[in-house]
Design a protein around this motif. Structure first.
Motif, PDB file in Angstrom:
ATOM      1  N   LEU A  76     -50.873 -28.155  32.184  1.00  0.00           N
ATOM      2  CA  LEU A  76     -49.713 -28.982  31.845  1.00  0.00           C
ATOM      3  C   LEU A  76     -49.272 -29.814  33.035  1.00  0.00           C
ATOM      4  O   LEU A  76     -48.870 -30.973  32.880  1.00  0.00           O
ATOM      5  CB  LEU A  76     -48.577 -28.096  31.326  1.00  0.00           C
ATOM      6  CG  LEU A  76     -48.925 -27.190  30.141  1.00  0.00           C
ATOM      7  CD1 LEU A  76     -47.658 -26.580  29.540  1.00  0.00           C
ATOM      8  CD2 LEU A  76     -49.693 -27.954  29.064  1.00  0.00           C
ATOM      9  N   THR A 296     -43.150 -28.816  24.250  1.00  0.00           N
ATOM     10  CA  THR A 296     -43.773 -28.981  25.566  1.00  0.00           C
ATOM     11  C   THR A 296     -43.794 -27.679  26.353  1.00  0.00           C
ATOM     12  O   THR A 296     -44.088 -27.687  27.547  1.00  0.00           O
ATOM     13  CB  THR A 296     -43.019 -30.028  26.406  1.00  0.00           C
ATOM     14  OG1 THR A 296     -41.684 -29.543  26.667  1.00  0.00           O
ATOM     15  CG2 THR A 296     -42.951 -31.364  25.704  1.00  0.00           C
ATOM     16  N   SER A 297     -43.450 -26.581  25.722  1.00  0.00           N
ATOM     17  CA  SER A 297     -43.237 -25.300  26.410  1.00  0.00           C
ATOM     18  C   SER A 297     -42.203 -25.435  27.527  1.00  0.00           C
ATOM     19  O   SER A 297     -42.239 -24.693  28.502  1.00  0.00           O
ATOM     20  CB  SER A 297     -44.550 -24.735  26.960  1.00  0.00           C
ATOM     21  OG  SER A 297     -45.296 -24.109  25.926  1.00  0.00           O
ATOM     22  N   TYR A 299     -41.935 -27.703  29.711  1.00  0.00           N
ATOM     23  CA  TYR A 299     -42.437 -28.326  30.932  1.00  0.00           C
ATOM     24  C   TYR A 299     -41.938 -29.756  31.107  1.00  0.00           C
ATOM     25  O   TYR A 299     -42.023 -30.315  32.199  1.00  0.00           O
ATOM     26  CB  TYR A 299     -43.962 -28.316  30.938  1.00  0.00           C
ATOM     27  CG  TYR A 299     -44.572 -27.006  31.373  1.00  0.00           C
ATOM     28  CD1 TYR A 299     -45.379 -26.938  32.503  1.00  0.00           C
ATOM     29  CD2 TYR A 299     -44.358 -25.831  30.662  1.00  0.00           C
ATOM     30  CE1 TYR A 299     -45.952 -25.740  32.912  1.00  0.00           C
ATOM     31  CE2 TYR A 299     -44.922 -24.640  31.042  1.00  0.00           C
ATOM     32  CZ  TYR A 299     -45.715 -24.586  32.172  1.00  0.00           C
ATOM     33  OH  TYR A 299     -46.269 -23.390  32.569  1.00  0.00           O
ATOM     34  N   ASN A 340     -50.013 -29.154  25.862  1.00  0.00           N
ATOM     35  CA  ASN A 340     -49.439 -27.874  25.455  1.00  0.00           C
ATOM     36  C   ASN A 340     -50.000 -27.447  24.095  1.00  0.00           C
ATOM     37  O   ASN A 340     -50.396 -26.289  23.902  1.00  0.00           O
ATOM     38  CB  ASN A 340     -47.918 -28.005  25.397  1.00  0.00           C
ATOM     39  CG  ASN A 340     -47.221 -26.750  24.938  1.00  0.00           C
ATOM     40  OD1 ASN A 340     -47.395 -25.687  25.529  1.00  0.00           O
ATOM     41  ND2 ASN A 340     -46.420 -26.867  23.891  1.00  0.00           N
TER      42      ASN A 340
END
Length: 462
Positions: A76, A296-297, A299, A340
């Motif tokens: 990422l 995007t987790s 991030y 992601n």
């Protein structure tokens, strides 16, 4: 239970002064932080985070229900770096860029039914705000301008901007900002543990709760009600799971009265429940899905509003949706989201959650030997432990006791035991657990042990 390592990036000596004098933290009592007692998190790796003193903690809340694939994923970081070098920024105001095009197509292909349009935002609250504005304009375009009211559930959280906060059903979160946007209405949630109707029949209770939505629509007048905003699993109050048939009945009610069903999946999408969208897990078709967090987790900041073709259609004939933001669909954030989703697909993250949700639950259910534990409930990697004064009667704590026990003891004891999670007393006292989706039995055991330590101490204070 904390493990000590060499700190990655020590906090500057003046950090405590800056925290005290300059940094205004979110949802935090400013007077309660002197600076010296504020944890400073400097690094993350996998399911763990590290503070500036070298202590390691299990991130039992995935940051804030967001870090699905865990901390420190080089893929990422590299995706963000590549995109920054190629096109660091450009808005979606009358232009497009490849990352937004690719991500929109991918989300449309994953979304259920005819949900094919994607409007990018920056956050979950902005997604909810956007959805409400879109719905209002949709009904004006279709000749029903009086349909503007929104129904949501008691204690449901939908964001903090003025529109999203108006939809939010938490009185304490709203009082200081009233008057808010009018035309929002509240119905019961699906807290079966505290059911006063059909307390002996889970499915009947769910249908009763769904029927309260129709009751509200009829009371207000179907010609005035535009939408119902519901989370697949309601967060605030502690992971209220929908009973069987609940969402199917809600869908029937919405169709009968031309009311749109918005699935607010800011927390529940992208693997938290073991599916890309929570609506798929519970088998219902929304008109709109709001997302953020796990996209995007965590991030990069990115949200999205996913819209059905039916709702988008009136905008295809010359009408402009006069709404947007500078950073909605940011190229770097979209690139991170694509990487992601690639990572989650490659590592079968959704399958991992489904294979392990039962083990997570059974590990937490070991806590039933503690008399302070009333109920363990949730789904996927999204769980809550409700605390009670008397389990046999489900007696609640007084507000003063809840504050004293949760904020005065449990939160501190959990962190000292090496667990970052959430002790929440906005409804009944609950501890919320939503770790990164890469966690396994080792992490489940660590969470159970930290909870056991903290709750044993809390019971001794009663």
């Amino acid at each position: 239970m904390t493990a000590t390592i060499e700190p990655h990036t020590p906090a500057a000596p003046q950090a405590s002064r800056v925290i005290r004098d300059n940094l205004w933290m979110h949802f935090t009592q400013q007077h309660a932080r002197s600076g010296e007692d504020t944890p400073v998190i400097v690094r993350g790796e996998g399911a763990y985070i590290f503070d500036d003193k070298g202590n390691r903690y299990l991130d039992g809340l995935a940051g804030l229900f967001a870090v699905q694939v865990g901390h420190g994923r080089e893929e990422l970081a590299e995706a963000a770096a590549r995109q920054t070098r190629e096109l660091a920024y450009f808005p979606l105001w009358g232009y497009a860029h490849p990352m937004a095009i690719d991500l929109a197509e991918r989300l449309a292909n994953q979304a259920p039914g005819d949900i094919n349009r994607v409007f990018f935002t920056v956050s979950g609250g902005e997604s909810v705000e956007t959805a409400w504005k879109l719905i209002r304009q949709y009904f004006k375009l279709t000749g029903k301008p009086t349909k503007h009211k929104v129904i949501s559930r008691s204690m449901a959280y939908h964001g903090t901007s003025m529109g999203a906060l108006s939809i939010t059903g938490i009185p304490g979160a709203k009082a200081d900002f009233e008057p808010l946007v009018p035309s929002t209405l509240r119905v019961p949630n699906t807290n079966f543990y505290r059911a006063t109707e059909h307390a002996d029949d889970y499915e009947a209770y769910g249908l009763w709760a769904a029927d309260r939505i129709e009751e509200m629509i009829m009371f207000e007048g179907p010609e005035t009600v535009a939408a119902v905003f519901l989370e697949p699993v309601q967060n605030t109050g502690g992971c209220f799971v929908p009973p069987p048939g609940y969402f199917q009945r809600v869908r029937e009610i919405c169709d009968r009265h031309d009311v749109l069903l918005v699935s607010d999946e800011v927390i529940c999408a992208f693997g938290r429940l073991g599916f890309d969208f929570g609506a798929k897990k519970f088998g219902y078709q929304p008109d709109i899905i709001t997302t953020a967090k796990g996209l995007t987790s965590g991030y990069a900041p990115l949200g999205a509003v996913l819209v059905s073709d039916r709702i988008a259609e009136p905008f295809q004939h010359g009408a402009t949706f006069m709404h947007g933001s500078t950073y909605g669909g940011h190229p770097v954030a979209c690139a991170v989201a694509m990487a992601n989703l690639d990572l989650m697909e490659r590592d079968d993250i959704y399958g991992h959650v489904l294979r392990n949700e039962g083990a997570f639950r059974s590990t937490l259910e070991k806590l039933y030997d503690l008399p302070i534990v009333g109920e363990v409930r949730g789904d996927g990697f999204f769980w809550a432990v409700e605390l009670v004064k008397d389990r046999a009667t489900k007696e609640k704590f007084t507000d003063a006791d809840a504050t004293r026990i949760l904020k005065g003891h449990v939160s501190k004891a959990l962190f000292e035991a090496g667990l970052h999670c959430r002790a929440d007393d906005r409804a009944e006292p609950v501890i919320q657990l939503a770790p990164p989706l890469i966690c396994e039995q080792q992490q489940f055991d660590e969470m159970e042990q930290a909870l056991r330590h903290a709750l044993t101490g809390a019971w001794q204070l009663i």
